[in-house]
Design an enzyme around this catalytic site. Structure first.
Site, short mmCIF file in Angstrom:
data_model
loop_
_atom_site.label_atom_id
_atom_site.label_comp_id
_atom_site.label_asym_id
_atom_site.label_seq_id
_atom_site.Cartn_x
_atom_site.Cartn_y
_atom_site.Cartn_z
N ILE A 170 18.99 -33.28 -12.22
CA ILE A 170 19.81 -33.61 -13.37
C ILE A 170 19.23 -34.81 -14.34
O ILE A 170 19.47 -34.69 -15.46
CB ILE A 170 21.29 -33.57 -12.95
CG1 ILE A 170 22.17 -33.31 -14.45
CG2 ILE A 170 21.44 -35.00 -12.73
CD1 ILE A 170 23.64 -32.92 -14.22
N SER B 222 31.58 -33.21 -6.23
CA SER B 222 32.16 -33.21 -4.91
C SER B 222 31.25 -32.35 -3.63
O SER B 222 31.85 -32.48 -2.55
CB SER B 222 33.69 -32.65 -4.73
OG SER B 222 34.47 -33.63 -5.38
N ASP C 201 24.40 -39.90 -8.17
CA ASP C 201 24.96 -41.29 -8.70
C ASP C 201 23.56 -42.30 -8.68
O ASP C 201 23.28 -42.91 -9.76
CB ASP C 201 26.27 -41.92 -7.97
CG ASP C 201 27.05 -42.87 -8.91
OD1 ASP C 201 26.35 -43.30 -9.76
OD2 ASP C 201 27.96 -43.53 -8.17
P1 ADP Z 1 30.07 -36.16 -4.29
O1 ADP Z 1 30.20 -37.50 -3.87
O2 ADP Z 1 30.60 -35.91 -5.51
O3 ADP Z 1 29.98 -35.17 -3.25
P2 ADP Z 1 27.15 -36.42 -4.58
O4 ADP Z 1 26.15 -37.04 -5.31
O5 ADP Z 1 26.75 -36.58 -2.81
O6 ADP Z 1 28.40 -36.28 -5.08
O7 ADP Z 1 26.81 -34.52 -4.46
C1 ADP Z 1 27.01 -33.86 -5.51
C2 ADP Z 1 26.03 -32.65 -5.57
O8 ADP Z 1 24.93 -33.16 -6.44
C3 ADP Z 1 25.48 -32.41 -4.38
O9 ADP Z 1 25.54 -30.79 -4.25
C4 ADP Z 1 24.02 -32.80 -4.46
O10 ADP Z 1 23.10 -32.01 -3.68
C5 ADP Z 1 23.96 -32.90 -5.79
N1 ADP Z 1 22.63 -33.82 -6.19
C6 ADP Z 1 22.24 -34.80 -5.64
N2 ADP Z 1 21.12 -35.44 -6.30
C7 ADP Z 1 21.14 -34.64 -7.55
C8 ADP Z 1 20.20 -34.64 -8.74
N3 ADP Z 1 19.38 -35.60 -8.79
N4 ADP Z 1 20.38 -33.97 -9.70
C9 ADP Z 1 21.47 -32.91 -9.43
N5 ADP Z 1 22.22 -32.71 -8.31
C10 ADP Z 1 22.04 -33.71 -7.22
#
Ligand code: ADP
Length: 172
Positions: free
Chosen positions: A9, A119, A32
């Protein structure tokens, strides 16, 4: 109006990208961490100002900051629910994340919004249920709001990509 892609993203040039943040707004892992790493310190600085003013962000709510060096114009930070068995209001809160993020994006005149699968990482929300909630909330919002023209689900893994596609097809 709704697109699904697999990817990172932080590379998406939408008007706004949504971050799956935590209540402290002061950075974490997963998406994040990636957003703060690629966007640079300006984003954390803006988050700190929000924390000083309102003390973080509650689960289901959303705040907006600069996108720093990212190709997007803004980052919306929303806090998804931690999965806790499903009877603790998780579904309502996850739904609220999407609606509140889209409302904030519309208020800032954004036309395109990119979401991660909120999440479904560290917070452990079952991916299939999360995909259905994401698609339902976005369709509900788009049915009444004319400002937002494009919503992109940016799935980091193939499983989420397939689940979101299936959820969307089921609703068409
Ligand atoms: P949460 O704590 O809300 O679960 P996470 O960041 O651990 O947040 O994960 C939320 C989603 O984002 C997961 O499906 C993860 O695979 C995805 N994710 C992690 N890095 C990226 C990225 N760079 N771009 C898009 N999605 C991502």
């Amino acid at each position: 109006m709704i697109q699904i892609i697999k990817g990172d993203i932080t590379k998406v040039a939408a008007d706004v990208i949504v971050n799956a943040a935590n209540t402290s707004l002061l950075g974490g892992g997963g998406v994040d961490g990636a957003i703060h790493r690629s966007g640079g310190p300006e984003i954390l600085e803006a988050c700190r100002k929000i924390v000083a003013k309102q003390g973080g962000c509650k689960t289901g709510e959303a705040v907006i900051t600069t996108a720093g060096k990212l190709p997007a114009r803004y980052v919306i930070h929303t806090v998804g629910p931690v999965w806790n068995g499903g009877l603790k209001g998780e579904a309502e809160r996850l739904h609220a994340c999407y609606i509140n993020s889209l409302e904030l994006a519309a208020q800032h005149h954004c036309r395109s919004v990119a979401f991660p699968n909120i999440s479904t990482g560290i917070y452990g929300y079952p991916k299939k249920e999360a995909a259905t909630i994401a698609v339902t909330a976005v369709q509900q919002f788009l049915a009444t709001n004319r400002g937002i023209k494009e919503v992109i689900f940016v799935c980091f893994d193939e499983e989420n990509e397939t689940l979101v596609k299936t959820a969307l097809e089921a609703k068409r």
